[in-house]
Motif scaffolding. Structure first.
Motif, PDB file in Angstrom:
ATOM      1  N   MET A   1       0.848  -1.196   0.000  1.00 47.01           N
ATOM      2  CA  MET A   1       0.000   0.000   0.000  1.00 47.01           C
ATOM      3  C   MET A   1       0.885   1.248   0.000  1.00 47.01           C
ATOM      4  SD  MET A   1      -3.233   0.851  -0.023  1.00 47.01           S
ATOM      5  CE  MET A   1      -4.135  -0.547   0.662  1.00 47.01           C
ATOM      6  N   LEU A   2       0.535   2.201  -0.861  1.00 44.99           N
ATOM      7  CA  LEU A   2       1.310   3.439  -0.981  1.00 44.99           C
ATOM      8  C   LEU A   2       0.549   4.588  -0.323  1.00 44.99           C
ATOM      9  CD1 LEU A   2       2.318   3.099  -4.748  1.00 44.99           C
ATOM     10  CD2 LEU A   2       3.719   2.526  -2.757  1.00 44.99           C
ATOM     11  N   ASN A   3       1.154   5.214   0.669  1.00 41.75           N
ATOM     12  CA  ASN A   3       0.542   6.356   1.341  1.00 41.75           C
ATOM     13  C   ASN A   3       0.754   7.623   0.523  1.00 41.75           C
ATOM     14  OD1 ASN A   3      -0.347   4.877   3.572  1.00 41.75           O
ATOM     15  ND2 ASN A   3       1.583   5.154   4.655  1.00 41.75           N
ATOM     16  N   CYS A   4      -0.329   8.344   0.263  1.00 44.19           N
ATOM     17  CA  CYS A   4      -0.200   9.544  -0.554  1.00 44.19           C
ATOM     18  C   CYS A   4      -0.943  10.725   0.057  1.00 44.19           C
ATOM     19  CB  CYS A   4      -0.674   9.297  -1.983  1.00 44.19           C
ATOM     20  SG  CYS A   4      -2.372   8.741  -2.139  1.00 44.19           S
ATOM     21  N   ILE A   5      -0.525  11.928  -0.356  1.00 48.66           N
ATOM     22  CA  ILE A   5      -1.109  13.186   0.094  1.00 48.66           C
ATOM     23  C   ILE A   5      -1.493  13.990  -1.139  1.00 48.66           C
ATOM     24  CG2 ILE A   5      -0.518  15.431   1.127  1.00 48.66           C
ATOM     25  CD1 ILE A   5       1.076  13.975   3.224  1.00 48.66           C
ATOM     26  N   ILE A   6      -2.603  14.686  -1.061  1.00 52.40           N
ATOM     27  CA  ILE A   6      -3.054  15.567  -2.138  1.00 52.40           C
ATOM     28  C   ILE A   6      -2.998  17.005  -1.642  1.00 52.40           C
ATOM     29  CG2 ILE A   6      -4.930  16.171  -3.718  1.00 52.40           C
ATOM     30  CD1 ILE A   6      -6.019  13.320  -3.328  1.00 52.40           C
ATOM     31  N   ILE A   7      -2.333  17.868  -2.403  1.00 52.11           N
ATOM     32  CA  ILE A   7      -2.259  19.290  -2.064  1.00 52.11           C
ATOM     33  C   ILE A   7      -2.758  20.077  -3.269  1.00 52.11           C
ATOM     34  CG2 ILE A   7      -0.795  21.192  -1.288  1.00 52.11           C
ATOM     35  CD1 ILE A   7       1.224  19.081  -0.294  1.00 52.11           C
ATOM     36  N   ASP A   8      -3.957  20.643  -3.154  1.00 53.83           N
ATOM     37  CA  ASP A   8      -4.576  21.372  -4.265  1.00 53.83           C
ATOM     38  C   ASP A   8      -5.647  22.293  -3.696  1.00 53.83           C
ATOM     39  OD1 ASP A   8      -6.052  22.134  -6.660  1.00 53.83           O
ATOM     40  OD2 ASP A   8      -5.085  20.429  -7.646  1.00 53.83           O
ATOM     41  N   ASP A   9      -5.641  23.542  -4.114  1.00 51.01           N
ATOM     42  CA  ASP A   9      -6.598  24.509  -3.560  1.00 51.01           C
ATOM     43  C   ASP A   9      -7.976  24.409  -4.203  1.00 51.01           C
ATOM     44  OD1 ASP A   9      -5.234  25.628  -5.910  1.00 51.01           O
ATOM     45  OD2 ASP A   9      -6.474  27.395  -5.555  1.00 51.01           O
ATOM     46  N   LEU A  23      -9.871   3.711  -7.988  1.00 49.42           N
ATOM     47  CA  LEU A  23      -9.746   2.618  -8.952  1.00 49.42           C
ATOM     48  C   LEU A  23      -8.391   1.917  -8.856  1.00 49.42           C
ATOM     49  CD1 LEU A  23     -11.325   4.412 -12.053  1.00 49.42           C
ATOM     50  CD2 LEU A  23     -12.439   2.852 -10.456  1.00 49.42           C
ATOM     51  N   LEU A  24      -7.505   2.438  -8.007  1.00 48.18           N
ATOM     52  CA  LEU A  24      -6.186   1.832  -7.815  1.00 48.18           C
ATOM     53  C   LEU A  24      -6.028   1.483  -6.340  1.00 48.18           C
ATOM     54  CD1 LEU A  24      -3.942   4.184  -9.997  1.00 48.18           C
ATOM     55  CD2 LEU A  24      -4.804   1.916 -10.596  1.00 48.18           C
ATOM     56  N   PRO A  25      -6.398   0.293  -5.942  1.00 48.03           N
ATOM     57  CA  PRO A  25      -6.428  -0.083  -4.521  1.00 48.03           C
ATOM     58  C   PRO A  25      -5.097   0.058  -3.789  1.00 48.03           C
ATOM     59  CG  PRO A  25      -7.572  -1.708  -5.860  1.00 48.03           C
ATOM     60  CD  PRO A  25      -6.866  -0.784  -6.811  1.00 48.03           C
ATOM     61  N   LYS A  26      -3.982   0.107  -4.521  1.00 52.40           N
ATOM     62  CA  LYS A  26      -2.693   0.186  -3.823  1.00 52.40           C
ATOM     63  C   LYS A  26      -2.389   1.587  -3.303  1.00 52.40           C
ATOM     64  CE  LYS A  26       0.243   0.863  -7.943  1.00 52.40           C
ATOM     65  NZ  LYS A  26       1.362   0.284  -8.702  1.00 52.40           N
ATOM     66  N   LEU A  27      -3.225   2.588  -3.623  1.00 55.70           N
ATOM     67  CA  LEU A  27      -3.024   3.948  -3.138  1.00 55.70           C
ATOM     68  C   LEU A  27      -3.914   4.227  -1.932  1.00 55.70           C
ATOM     69  CD1 LEU A  27      -2.827   6.040  -6.445  1.00 55.70           C
ATOM     70  CD2 LEU A  27      -0.971   5.029  -5.134  1.00 55.70           C
ATOM     71  N   ASN A  28      -3.321   4.815  -0.911  1.00 55.52           N
ATOM     72  CA  ASN A  28      -4.037   5.120   0.322  1.00 55.52           C
ATOM     73  C   ASN A  28      -3.834   6.590   0.673  1.00 55.52           C
ATOM     74  OD1 ASN A  28      -5.351   4.755   2.900  1.00 55.52           O
ATOM     75  ND2 ASN A  28      -3.318   4.696   3.828  1.00 55.52           N
ATOM     76  N   VAL A  29      -4.906   7.379   0.630  1.00 63.40           N
ATOM     77  CA  VAL A  29      -4.807   8.809   0.915  1.00 63.40           C
ATOM     78  C   VAL A  29      -4.780   9.018   2.434  1.00 63.40           C
ATOM     79  CG1 VAL A  29      -5.890  11.068   0.651  1.00 63.40           C
ATOM     80  CG2 VAL A  29      -6.027   9.401  -1.204  1.00 63.40           C
ATOM     81  N   ILE A  30      -3.719   9.636   2.930  1.00 64.31           N
ATOM     82  CA  ILE A  30      -3.610   9.863   4.377  1.00 64.31           C
ATOM     83  C   ILE A  30      -3.868  11.313   4.752  1.00 64.31           C
ATOM     84  CG2 ILE A  30      -2.026   7.934   4.707  1.00 64.31           C
ATOM     85  CD1 ILE A  30       0.263   9.948   4.866  1.00 64.31           C
ATOM     86  N   ALA A  31      -3.853  12.226   3.758  1.00 69.08           N
ATOM     87  CA  ALA A  31      -4.140  13.632   4.070  1.00 69.08           C
ATOM     88  C   ALA A  31      -4.463  14.392   2.789  1.00 69.08           C
ATOM     89  CB  ALA A  31      -2.961  14.282   4.787  1.00 69.08           C
TER      90      ALA A  31
END
Length: 247
Positions: A1-9, A23-31
């Motif tokens: 599992m890949l932990n990812c962050i999104i930064i966008d206003d 649609l990509l189960p290996k991605l995990n949004v943590i913030a």
């Protein structure tokens, strides 16, 4: 599992990325940060971040300047922007990819695959794979995220602004997707074919074919679309058993 962050206003941009991530189960949004200053204050080395999706043109602090502070805290950095003029600046701050909005799921998924290639499996016991399933938010269950195995899918059906996913259990999921999204998700999976603009079917679940009408195992049926006749004929000629006996 890949932990990812999104930064966008822009929230609609965040929603677009989240839609693809589902649609990509290996991605995990943590913030998620809509304010770059909040990201600057809160992103820590302790978060174990594999990937950051970062917009560039943001108020108070640009993505380029923010990247200078955060680049060392993530394994990979993908810039997501509507402006091509920042490409060189993104390279200068060691961005790993540059997705120009609006980008498709195909572009998104191939970028992730390039940055995080799947390691070959060395053990026979490791039979299960992220490629065996996908995940969607089901409208009929208050947007509960549901895991769906490809082998359980009978058909995808376009329905207004949604896609109905017909399962072998007779359950129907309703997801805020398009047929184009589904085609990009399926990629080169040969068991799925499109013979009508509103349907993508699992050929493993065809019950019978009568003329140009296809009936599935769950009794779903449709007539092959005019523009799909050649593809349908090609599929049928490869699968239909014929006798070699002379007439």
């Amino acid at each position: 599992m890949l932990n990812c962050i999104i930064i966008d206003d822009e929230q609609f941009s965040v929603d677009s990325i989240l839609k693809y991530i589902e649609l990509l189960p290996k991605l995990n949004v943590i913030a998620i940060y809509n304010n770059p200053l909040h990201a600057l204050e809160n992103v820590s080395n302790d978060d174990k971040i594999d990937l950051i999706f970062m917009d560039i043109d943001m108020p108070f602090l640009s993505g380029i300047d923010l990247a200078k502070a955060l680049r060392s805290k993530t394994q990979k950095l993908i810039f997501t922007t509507s402006h091509s003029k920042y490409a060189f600046d993104a390279y200068e701050v060691e961005g790993d990819a540059y997705l120009l909005k609006p980008f498709t799921f195909g572009k998104f998924s191939t970028t992730i695959a390039r940055l995080f290639p799947i390691e070959p499996k060395t053990k026979i016991t490791e039979a299960s794979s992220d490629d065996d399933y996908f995940m969607v938010k089901n409208k009929e269950e208050d947007l509960r995220i549901v895991k769906v195995c490809y082998k359980e899918v009978i058909a995808f059906e376009s329905f207004h602004n949604y896609v109905k996913i017909h399962l072998a259990s007779n359950k129907i999921l309703t997801a805020y997707l398009t047929i184009k999204d589904i085609l990009e998700l399926l990629g080169s999976r040969n068991e799925f074919k499109q013979f009508h603009r509103a349907f993508i079917i699992s050929t493993d679940c065809i019950n019978y074919i009568e003329g140009n009408t296809i009936r599935m195992d769950n009794n779903l049926s449709f007539t092959v679309g005019e523009s799909y006749r050649d593809n349908f004929t090609s599929y049928l000629s490869n699968k239909l058993l014929k006798t070699a006996r002379k007439r």
